[in-house]
Scaffold this motif. Structure first.
Motif, PDB file in Angstrom:
ATOM      1  N   ASP A   1       0.805  -1.225   0.000  1.00  0.00           N
ATOM      2  CA  ASP A   1       0.000   0.000   0.000  1.00  0.00           C
ATOM      3  C   ASP A   1       0.835   1.271   0.000  1.00  0.00           C
ATOM      4  OD1 ASP A   1      -0.256   0.750   3.343  1.00  0.00           O
ATOM      5  OD2 ASP A   1       0.432  -1.214   2.753  1.00  0.00           O
TER       6      ASP A   1
ATOM      7  N   ALA B   1      -0.654  -6.207   4.768  1.00  0.00           N
ATOM      8  CA  ALA B   1      -1.216  -6.836   5.972  1.00  0.00           C
ATOM      9  C   ALA B   1      -2.123  -5.842   6.673  1.00  0.00           C
ATOM     10  CB  ALA B   1      -0.087  -7.272   6.904  1.00  0.00           C
TER      11      ALA B   1
ATOM     12  N   ASN C   1       9.589  -5.291  12.412  1.00  0.00           N
ATOM     13  CA  ASN C   1       8.973  -4.175  11.709  1.00  0.00           C
ATOM     14  C   ASN C   1       8.507  -4.450  10.277  1.00  0.00           C
ATOM     15  OD1 ASN C   1       8.144  -1.735  12.619  1.00  0.00           O
ATOM     16  ND2 ASN C   1       9.710  -0.608  11.505  1.00  0.00           N
TER      17      ASN C   1
ATOM     18  N   GLY D   1       5.996  -6.183   9.589  1.00  0.00           N
ATOM     19  CA  GLY D   1       4.538  -6.345   9.625  1.00  0.00           C
ATOM     20  C   GLY D   1       4.123  -7.792   9.818  1.00  0.00           C
ATOM     21  N   LYS D   2       5.034  -8.572  10.376  1.00  0.00           N
ATOM     22  CA  LYS D   2       4.756  -9.999  10.589  1.00  0.00           C
ATOM     23  C   LYS D   2       3.598 -10.182  11.567  1.00  0.00           C
ATOM     24  CE  LYS D   2       8.102 -12.483  12.403  1.00  0.00           C
ATOM     25  NZ  LYS D   2       7.463 -12.962  13.632  1.00  0.00           N
ATOM     26  N   SER D   3       3.606  -9.421  12.660  1.00  0.00           N
ATOM     27  CA  SER D   3       2.522  -9.557  13.643  1.00  0.00           C
ATOM     28  C   SER D   3       1.180  -9.156  13.030  1.00  0.00           C
ATOM     29  CB  SER D   3       2.770  -8.681  14.866  1.00  0.00           C
ATOM     30  OG  SER D   3       4.026  -8.936  15.379  1.00  0.00           O
ATOM     31  N   THR D   4       1.201  -8.077  12.254  1.00  0.00           N
ATOM     32  CA  THR D   4      -0.044  -7.630  11.633  1.00  0.00           C
ATOM     33  C   THR D   4      -0.602  -8.735  10.732  1.00  0.00           C
ATOM     34  OG1 THR D   4       0.913  -5.410  11.635  1.00  0.00           O
ATOM     35  CG2 THR D   4      -1.090  -5.707  10.358  1.00  0.00           C
TER      36      THR D   4
HETATM   37  P1  GDP Z   1       6.601  -6.947  13.143  1.00  0.00           P
HETATM   38  O1  GDP Z   1       7.674  -6.327  13.966  1.00  0.00           O
HETATM   39  O2  GDP Z   1       7.144  -7.551  11.896  1.00  0.00           O
HETATM   40  O3  GDP Z   1       5.717  -7.883  13.878  1.00  0.00           O
HETATM   41  O4  GDP Z   1       5.716  -5.732  12.588  1.00  0.00           O
HETATM   42  P2  GDP Z   1       4.307  -5.118  13.057  1.00  0.00           P
HETATM   43  O5  GDP Z   1       3.185  -5.996  12.611  1.00  0.00           O
HETATM   44  O6  GDP Z   1       4.372  -4.749  14.485  1.00  0.00           O
HETATM   45  O7  GDP Z   1       4.282  -3.815  12.140  1.00  0.00           O
HETATM   46  C1  GDP Z   1       5.341  -2.871  12.147  1.00  0.00           C
HETATM   47  C2  GDP Z   1       4.829  -1.526  11.643  1.00  0.00           C
HETATM   48  O8  GDP Z   1       4.477  -1.631  10.271  1.00  0.00           O
HETATM   49  C3  GDP Z   1       3.575  -1.050  12.372  1.00  0.00           C
HETATM   50  O9  GDP Z   1       3.672   0.346  12.500  1.00  0.00           O
HETATM   51  C4  GDP Z   1       2.458  -1.438  11.433  1.00  0.00           C
HETATM   52  O10 GDP Z   1       1.337  -0.597  11.570  1.00  0.00           O
HETATM   53  C5  GDP Z   1       3.115  -1.266  10.084  1.00  0.00           C
HETATM   54  N1  GDP Z   1       2.541  -2.146   9.068  1.00  0.00           N
HETATM   55  C6  GDP Z   1       2.326  -3.492   9.145  1.00  0.00           C
HETATM   56  N2  GDP Z   1       1.780  -3.963   8.005  1.00  0.00           N
HETATM   57  C7  GDP Z   1       1.654  -2.894   7.178  1.00  0.00           C
HETATM   58  C8  GDP Z   1       1.152  -2.712   5.841  1.00  0.00           C
HETATM   59  O11 GDP Z   1       0.710  -3.631   5.160  1.00  0.00           O
HETATM   60  N3  GDP Z   1       1.222  -1.438   5.341  1.00  0.00           N
HETATM   61  C9  GDP Z   1       1.697  -0.381   6.057  1.00  0.00           C
HETATM   62  N4  GDP Z   1       1.700   0.821   5.481  1.00  0.00           N
HETATM   63  N5  GDP Z   1       2.160  -0.511   7.308  1.00  0.00           N
HETATM   64  C10 GDP Z   1       2.140  -1.738   7.859  1.00  0.00           C
END
Ligand code: GDP
Length: 367
Positions: A107, A141, A170, A172-175
Motif C-alpha cells: 500500500d 497486511a 517491523n 509487519g509480521k505480527s499484523t
Molecule cells: P513486526 O515487527 O514484523 O511484527 O511488525 P508489526 O506488525 O508490528 O508492524 C510494524 C509496523 O508496520 C507497524 O507500524 C504497522 O502498523 C506497520 N505495518 C504493518 N503492516 C503494514 C502494511 O501492510 N502497510 C503499512 N503501510 N504498514 C504496515
C-alpha cells in the motif's frame, strides 16, 4: 543465586526490564503465584500477538532449527525497506524446505506500479541474494490486500505440512499473523505456544488442521536499520503511513538534496538530470548548492534539517559519504529504512551520505 521465574504460558525466563524483549512482565506481576509474560497474556486474553525481538545468537538458533524440521518457510519482507529487512543467509539454513516470499506494505508504493513488474523485480533481487522462492506475493497486511491469496498460497505450498513464518522486526509480521489468527480461530481461543526443539525460544503455534500448524518465530533485529539510531518521536516521521508520493527534482551538477537531516545526496557530475525521491510524504526535502551543503548541515541539523529534532540532534551519528558512478538510467540509491532516490539518467556521478552504521545500496529501479 537468584531464582529464575518462568512464564506459565511459554516457559521462557521472566524479565522485568525490557518490554520489547522475550519474557517481559511488569515487576508488579512477580508478586503473583503464577507469572505470565506480557506476550502470552495478550495472546491469551486478546488473541493478539505482540512482536518480540531477538539477538543474533537466537536468530542463528532459529535458523539452525528450521533446516532440521520439515515445512514451508514463509519469509516476510518490507517492500519499503527491502534490503534492510532481507535476513541474509536464510537460504543456507532452509535445508530442503521451500521458501515462499511475501512482500508486505504494498500500500505504500505508488498505485501506478504494475504488480507483475513488481513481482518480477522481487524475484530477480531474491535470486541475486541467493534465494529461489517457490513463489512471490505482495500484500498489505495493514489493509488486508492480497492476504486471502497469501493464505491460499501457503495452504497449497505447504503440501499438508507445517509452516514457519520468519521476518525481521517491523516488516509487519505480527499484523499479518494477527489476520491469520482471527481467521483461523474465528475469535475462539485455539492459539497455543510451543517450544522450538533444541532452543529456549518460544514460538506461537496456530493450528492449520488436526496435525499441522503455522509457527510464528520472533522478529529478528537488523542492526543497520536507520530505526536504531532514532528516538521514537523522530521514528514516526520517517515511517510512511500512506502511499508515497514521488517527488521529482531537476538538478544541475553541484547541487545537493537533504532528506530531513537524515541523509544527503550530492549530484556531482553529469548532464542536468531528474532525480525522484521516495520517502515518507511528511519528510522535508531541502535543495541547496553543493558548495554550501556541509556548512548548512553543521548549522541547521535539528532546525531546517530535521528529523532528528533539535532535542536529539547532538546524539545523531555523523553522516558517512559514499561516491557512486551510475552507468545505467533508472538506478535506485537506497538509504536503508528511509527510502530511495531514483537516478533517472545514465552516466552521472553522485555521493550518498547516510548516518554511520546505516547501509546505502544501489539497485535497478523498483519503479
Ligand atoms: P513486526 O515487527 O514484523 O511484527 O511488525 P508489526 O506488525 O508490528 O508492524 C510494524 C509496523 O508496520 C507497524 O507500524 C504497522 O502498523 C506497520 N505495518 C504493518 N503492516 C503494514 C502494511 O501492510 N502497510 C503499512 N503501510 N504498514 C504496515
Amino acid at each position: 543465586m537468584t531464582e529464575i521465574i518462568q512464564c506459565i504460558g511459554c516457559g521462557t525466563a521472566i524479565q522485568t526490564e525490557h518490554p520489547n524483549e522475550t519474557g517481559y512482565a511488569p515487576a508488579a506481576s512477580l508478586q503473583k503465584e503464577e507469572v505470565i509474560c506480557q506476550r502470552c497474556f495478550r495472546l491469551k486474553n486478546y488473541n493478539e500477538l505482540q512482536p518480540v525481538s531477538l539477538t543474533d545468537d537466537d536468530f542463528l538458533n532459529i535458523l539452525n532449527g528450521l533446516g532440521s524440521r520439515k515445512g514451508l518457510i514463509v519469509k516476510i519482507v518490507d517492500l519499503f525497506d527491502f534490503n534492510g529487512s532481507w535476513l541474509p543467509g536464510l537460504h543456507r539454513f532452509a535445508g530442503g524446505n521451500d521458501v515462499l516470499l511475501i512482500a508486505n506494505k504494498v500500500d505504500l508504493l505508488p498505485k501506478s506500479i504494475k504488480q507483475p513488474k513488481l513481482v518480477n523485480w522481487l524475484r530477480q533481487e531474491a535470486n541475486k541474494l541467493g534465494l529461489k522462492p517457490v513463489d512471490v506475493l505482495t500484500i498489505s497486511a495493514h489493509k488486508g490486500t492480497g492476504v486471502p491469496e497469501a493464505m491460499e498460497a501457503i495452504e497449497s505450498y505447504r503440501n499438508g505440512g507445517d509452516v514457519f513464518v520468519v521476518g525481521s522486526t517491523n516488516v509487519g509480521k505480527s499484523t499479518f499473523i494477527n489476520r491469520v489468527i482471527k481467521q483461523a480461530s474465528g475469535g475462539g481461543d485455539v492459539i497455543t505456544t510451543s517450544h522450538f526443539p533444541g532452543t529456549t525460544l518460544d514460538m506461537i503455534e496456530i493450528p492449520l488442521d488436526d496435525e499441522q500448524s503455522m509457527y510464528d518465530t520472533p522478529g529478528i533485529i537488523n542492526h543497520h536499520q536507520l530505526a536504531h539510531y532514532l528516538h521514537a518521536d523522530d521514528l514516526k516521521k520517517i515511517m510512511p503511513k500512506k502511499e508515497i508520493k514521488p517527488r521529482v527534482f531537476q538538478l544541475n551538477p553541484e547541487q545537493t538534496l537533504f532528506i530531513g537531516g537524515l541523509a544527503r545526496f550530492d549530484f556531482i557530475q553529469g548532464n542536468r538530470s531528474s532525480f525522484t525521491v521516495y520517502a515518507a510524504n511528511d519528510l522535508d526535502i531541502h535543495r541547496t548548492k553543493l558548495e554550501n551543503a556541509t556548512d548548512l548541515y553543521a548549522r541547521q541539523l535539528g532546525g531546517v534539517l530535521s528529523p532528528p529534532s533539535a532535542a536529539h540532534a547532538d546524539e545523531f551519528p555523523e553522516l558517512v559519504r559514499r561516491e557512486f558512478r551510475v552507468k545505467d538510467a533508472k538506478t535506485d540509491i537506497v538509504f536503508s529504512g528511509l527510502g530511495w532516490i531514483t537516478v533517472q539518467h545514465a552516466n552521472v556521478t553522485i555521493a550518498a551520505y547516510a548516518p554511520k552504521g546505516v547501509e546505502v545500496m544501489v539497485r535497478p529501479s523498483l519503479i
